[in-house]
Design an enzyme around this catalytic site. Structure first.
Site, PDB file in Angstrom:
ATOM      1  N   TYR A  35       0.703  -1.019   0.412  1.00 34.84           N
ATOM      2  CA  TYR A  35      -0.173   0.039  -0.386  1.00 34.84           C
ATOM      3  C   TYR A  35       0.857   0.973   0.268  1.00 34.84           C
ATOM      4  O   TYR A  35       1.957   1.162  -0.354  1.00 34.84           O
ATOM      5  CB  TYR A  35      -1.052   0.303   1.636  1.00 34.84           C
ATOM      6  CG  TYR A  35      -0.218   0.448   2.725  1.00 34.84           C
ATOM      7  CD1 TYR A  35      -0.340   1.714   3.070  1.00 34.84           C
ATOM      8  CD2 TYR A  35       0.530  -0.529   2.818  1.00 34.84           C
ATOM      9  CE1 TYR A  35       0.154   1.683   4.533  1.00 34.84           C
ATOM     10  CE2 TYR A  35       1.090  -0.511   4.423  1.00 34.84           C
ATOM     11  CZ  TYR A  35       1.026   1.011   5.225  1.00 34.84           C
ATOM     12  OH  TYR A  35       1.715   1.114   6.169  1.00 34.84           O
ATOM     13  N   ARG A  54       7.786   3.623  -5.340  1.00 40.56           N
ATOM     14  CA  ARG A  54       8.209   2.780  -4.025  1.00 40.56           C
ATOM     15  C   ARG A  54       6.771   1.515  -4.154  1.00 40.56           C
ATOM     16  O   ARG A  54       7.371   0.854  -3.420  1.00 40.56           O
ATOM     17  CB  ARG A  54       8.271   3.297  -2.597  1.00 40.56           C
ATOM     18  CG  ARG A  54       8.052   2.346  -1.142  1.00 40.56           C
ATOM     19  CD  ARG A  54       8.445   3.500  -0.155  1.00 40.56           C
ATOM     20  NE  ARG A  54       6.753   4.557   0.475  1.00 40.56           N
ATOM     21  CZ  ARG A  54       6.697   4.991   1.791  1.00 40.56           C
ATOM     22  NH1 ARG A  54       7.814   5.461   1.765  1.00 40.56           N
ATOM     23  NH2 ARG A  54       5.369   5.864   1.333  1.00 40.56           N
ATOM     24  N   LYS A 149       7.151  -1.592   2.012  1.00 39.49           N
ATOM     25  CA  LYS A 149       5.374  -1.404   2.368  1.00 39.49           C
ATOM     26  C   LYS A 149       4.018  -2.574   2.410  1.00 39.49           C
ATOM     27  O   LYS A 149       3.692  -2.017   1.581  1.00 39.49           O
ATOM     28  CB  LYS A 149       4.889   0.246   2.031  1.00 39.49           C
ATOM     29  CG  LYS A 149       4.331   1.186   2.903  1.00 39.49           C
ATOM     30  CD  LYS A 149       3.971   2.334   2.442  1.00 39.49           C
ATOM     31  CE  LYS A 149       3.490   3.592   3.179  1.00 39.49           C
ATOM     32  NZ  LYS A 149       4.047   3.707   4.188  1.00 39.49           N
ATOM     33  N   GLU A 181      12.616   3.159  13.334  1.00 43.17           N
ATOM     34  CA  GLU A 181      11.924   4.663  13.115  1.00 43.17           C
ATOM     35  C   GLU A 181      11.140   5.121  14.294  1.00 43.17           C
ATOM     36  O   GLU A 181      11.128   3.413  15.272  1.00 43.17           O
ATOM     37  CB  GLU A 181      11.535   3.873  11.832  1.00 43.17           C
ATOM     38  CG  GLU A 181      10.646   2.454  11.413  1.00 43.17           C
ATOM     39  CD  GLU A 181      11.209   2.017  10.176  1.00 43.17           C
ATOM     40  OE1 GLU A 181      10.826   3.233   9.415  1.00 43.17           O
ATOM     41  OE2 GLU A 181       9.893   0.948   9.844  1.00 43.17           O
ATOM     42  N   LEU A 205      11.147   1.785   6.700  1.00 43.22           N
ATOM     43  CA  LEU A 205      11.157   2.264   5.628  1.00 43.22           C
ATOM     44  C   LEU A 205      11.690   3.099   5.118  1.00 43.22           C
ATOM     45  O   LEU A 205      11.855   4.358   5.926  1.00 43.22           O
ATOM     46  CB  LEU A 205       9.705   1.977   5.767  1.00 43.22           C
ATOM     47  CG  LEU A 205       8.954   2.639   4.570  1.00 43.22           C
ATOM     48  CD1 LEU A 205       8.680   1.481   3.657  1.00 43.22           C
ATOM     49  CD2 LEU A 205       7.273   3.234   5.065  1.00 43.22           C
TER      50      LEU A 205
END
Length: 290
Positions: A35, A54, A149, A181, A205
């Site tokens: 997504y 991406r 992702k 992160e 990510l």
């Protein structure tokens, strides 16, 4: 606002008020999908190309054939804004799965991917951008390929919920003592006028806004280091901030109930916020003047 999703299935394009897939859908049963969340300012996409790149990188990583080109999908996403008469700030959620097929761990044969996207209003988080937010730290228990992702977000959901239960905005994740992160954003510290953040490995990510922040820092002659840091460094930092498509450049002023310096957003964070606003063509600058 009325939301009209776009649905791309078996090479057809339709607008629907609701989505209906067979109950055997691989995104639902396996989390077998990817997504993107794309920011909209005043009816225009921000960093659309970066998000498309991406998305296709994630699709390649998990071997999903989207059966559509970047150019074709971009055209449909622009049509989505037109259909919704989008002129305000918002976001688009875009999802692709391996498709609908009888449940089996093995990839189905000759099964088209399911793609859909929808638009929502989303005002900027102005007060948080102005005053900063608080966070907690929590162990990073995700898988090894966080650069994809994917739809497999349960560890992120649990971390974000833990933050909420502690009246915080975000959860800073760490493997051992090494910070990676946050549950839905990238994290940075500032020390002696220089920015540090985790390298772009499979452990994080590769944020679209993160890439832009590196550019802003270079333009502003602020040293930017892709260098991992330990949890202890957060509390010794001069500034802490995070970034994402919905959080923009967000100051962190308290972590685990401990203030970062004087508990106010720092000067470098403010410069990056200003650069972000200019880059995204956000005209009403009521955040960084405070």
């Amino acid at each position: 606002m009325t939301v009209y999703p776009i649905v791309i299935a078996q090479q057809n394009f339709t607008h629907q008020d609701s989505l209906h897939y067979p109950f055997e859908e691989r995104g639902l049963q396996f989390g077998d999908g990817i997504y993107e969340v794309i920011r909209i300012y005043k009816g225009n996409y921000y960093l659309l190309k970066e998000h498309m790149d991406r998305l296709f990188c994630s699709a390649e990583a998990i071997k999903i054939d989207l059966n559509i080109t970047k150019e074709e999908l971009t055209r449909l996403l622009l049509k989505l804004l037109e259909k919704n008469k989008m002129t305000t700030d918002g976001k688009v959620y875009l999802q692709a799965t391996r498709g609908s097929a009888p449940r089996d761990h093995v990839f189905p044969v000759d099964t088209p991917a399911n793609l859909y996207a929808y638009v929502q209003d989303l005002p900027r988080p102005s007060e948080k951008l102005k005053n900063g937010i608080c966070t907690i730290t929590t162990p990073d228990v995700r898988w090894e390929n966080c650069y994809i992702k994917s739809l497999n977000l349960l560890p992120n959901v649990l971390a974000k919920q833990e933050a909420k239960e502690n009246n915080c905005y975000e959860a800073i994740l760490h493997r051992g003592e090494l910070v990676t992160e946050c549950s839905s954003s990238n994290i940075y510290i500032v020390k002696n006028g220089e920015i540090y953040t985790h390298p772009t490995t499979n452990r994080i990510l590769h944020g679209c806004v993160r890439m832009r922040i590196e550019k802003f820092a270079n333009d502003l002659s602020i040293p930017f280091h892709e260098q991992a840091f330990y949890k202890e460094a957060i509390f010794q930092a001069d500034e802490v901030f995070l970034s994402s498509s919905t959080s923009e450049v967000m100051p962190v002023v308290r972590v685990n109930n401990q203030h970062i310096q004087d508990g106010k957003p720092g000067a470098i964070t403010r410069k990056l916020q200003k650069a972000y606003e200019l880059d995204a063509a956000i005209t009403e600058n009521n955040i960084t003047q405070a």
